[in-house]
Write an enzyme that holds these catalytic residues in place. Structure first.
Site, short mmCIF file in Angstrom:
data_model
loop_
_atom_site.label_atom_id
_atom_site.label_comp_id
_atom_site.label_asym_id
_atom_site.label_seq_id
_atom_site.Cartn_x
_atom_site.Cartn_y
_atom_site.Cartn_z
N CYS A 137 0.84 -1.21 0.00
CA CYS A 137 0.00 0.00 0.00
C CYS A 137 0.87 1.25 0.00
O CYS A 137 1.48 1.60 1.02
CB CYS A 137 -0.93 0.00 1.21
SG CYS A 137 -1.92 1.48 1.34
N CYS A 140 -0.43 4.12 2.30
CA CYS A 140 -0.22 3.85 3.73
C CYS A 140 1.26 4.04 4.13
O CYS A 140 1.55 4.55 5.21
CB CYS A 140 -0.61 2.42 4.10
SG CYS A 140 -2.10 1.82 3.31
N ASP A 141 2.18 3.59 3.28
CA ASP A 141 3.58 3.48 3.71
C ASP A 141 4.57 4.36 2.96
O ASP A 141 5.73 4.46 3.37
CB ASP A 141 4.03 2.00 3.58
CG ASP A 141 3.19 1.08 4.45
OD1 ASP A 141 2.78 1.52 5.53
OD2 ASP A 141 2.95 -0.07 4.04
#
Ligand code: NAP
Length: 323
Positions: A137, A140-141
């Site tokens: 992701c 997200c990261d």
């Protein structure tokens, strides 16, 4: 286990398909329950910018998710946070839906919109470095990798779109693809080709993700034509090689395609009567937000018709035929 009053329909998942089905079910005056393990939005929450949802030239994933959820709630959607463990057909033709939090719900129809989970590479180091350089992701990261060189694996829409997104943080993004041609749509390809921070590494498959205490340090690659091995130094690797449909809560046999996706009829009904599927869990040519909400619209309206037909059949059975 706690028992719950029967609903007309239970919707599993609250991504675009689930929320749209909930909105239509509400408008159709159905008693609908939507069960979602995370926050409403599904894959929208893993997507930074959406530029192909008609009517919105450009909108953040989280913002569209919120609009979908608000719209569904405006029509009375009841959304609970829980994970569905099983969906079982009962002898009377209704469904029992059991959850991780030990709730049991009943309804004569279920719309499954549970999406999918990312396919793993299945190479040494992938599990070991998950969360320490291996991610599925970008939204997200990505921010954890400011100034790092990164690898993105895959050649589809997700890989190419997310590689472009990652260049806002990374010093360089290598897109490692097993062929010499991308599967991604032309518009995404052209944007990536024009991005000076993206370099394509063609005809290579990842055979190992290697690193040390601090996390990922390099990939071991193998040329798919020659078999020659090489290494690629990166601080992180983002894997986008497709999705596997979330269907394991259905224990009964159902008709599916080679990838395990539900085959449905034109009503979105699966081979299990009363079980409908919409969005990424369904076998189809493409997986877009627009197709997910289209599926869901059909499924919710088809549920209304299915329930009316069931009620009529039950009434006929209860009324003795005139002699
Ligand atoms: P996808 O279209 O199935 O692409 C998967 C990519 O990963 C392909 O390039 C494939 O290579 C490669 N791959 C598969 N298994 C591999 C393995 N074991 N090792 C290395 N590479 C492997 O999946 P996706 O990109 O996740 O997209 C899924 C669906 O969502 C698609 O329908 C897509 O159109 C849609 N989507 C759309 C958007 C958008 O429109 N903005 C964004 C994201 C996703 P080959 O090409 O050689 O098969």
């Amino acid at each position: 286990m706690a028992e719950r009053n029967p609903y007309d329909v239970i919707i599993v998942g609250a991504g675009p398909a689930g929320l749209c089905a909930a909105m239509y079910a509400g408008r159709g005056m159905l008693r609908a329950l939507t069960i979602e393990r995370g926050a409403p939005g599904g894959e929208l929450l893993n997507t930074d910018l959406i530029e192909d949802f008609i009517g919105f030239e450009s909108i953040r994933g989280w913002e569209l998710a919120q609009k979908f959820a608000d719209h569904a709630r405006k029509f009375g959607a009841e959304i609970v946070t829980d994970t569905v463990r099983s969906v079982r057909k009962q002898a009377d033709g209704t469904f029992e839906v059991a959850t991780e939090m030990d709730e049991v719900y009943h309804a004569p129809a279920v719309i499954l919109t549970a999406g999918g989970t990312p396919v793993k590479l299945g190479v040494p180091g992938e599990r070991e470095y998950a969360g320490r350089g291996v991610s599925y992701c970008a939204v997200c990261d990505g921010a954890f990798f400011k100034g790092a060189a990164l690898a993105v694996i895959g050649g589809g829409d997700a890989a190419v779109e997310e590689a472009d997104y990652l260049t806002r943080y990374a010093s360089k993004v290598f897109v490692v693809h097993r062929r010499d041609r991308l599967r991604a749509s032309r518009i995404l390809q052209e944007r990536a080709f024009a991005n000076a921070k993206i370099e394509f590494v063609w005809n290579q498959r990842v055979v190992e993700i290697a690193g040390g205490e601090a996390g990922v340090e390099h990939l071991v690659l193998e040329n798919t034509a020659t078999g020659a091995r090489s290494t690629l130094a990166v601080g992180g690797v983002f894997v986008f090689i497709g999705f596997k449909p979330n269907t394991k809560m259905i224990e009964e046999h159902f008709e599916h395609d080679a990838g395990g996706y539900f085959v449905t009829d034109e009503r979105m009904m699966t081979s299990i009567e009363g079980l409908f599927a919409a969005g990424d869990v369904r076998s189809q040519l493409t997986r877009q937000i627009t197709t997910a909400v289209g599926d869901a619209t059909t499924a919710a309206i088809a549920v209304e018709k299915y329930l009316s037909a069931r009620r009529e059949a039950a009434a006929r059975e209860a009324t003795p035929a005139a002699s």
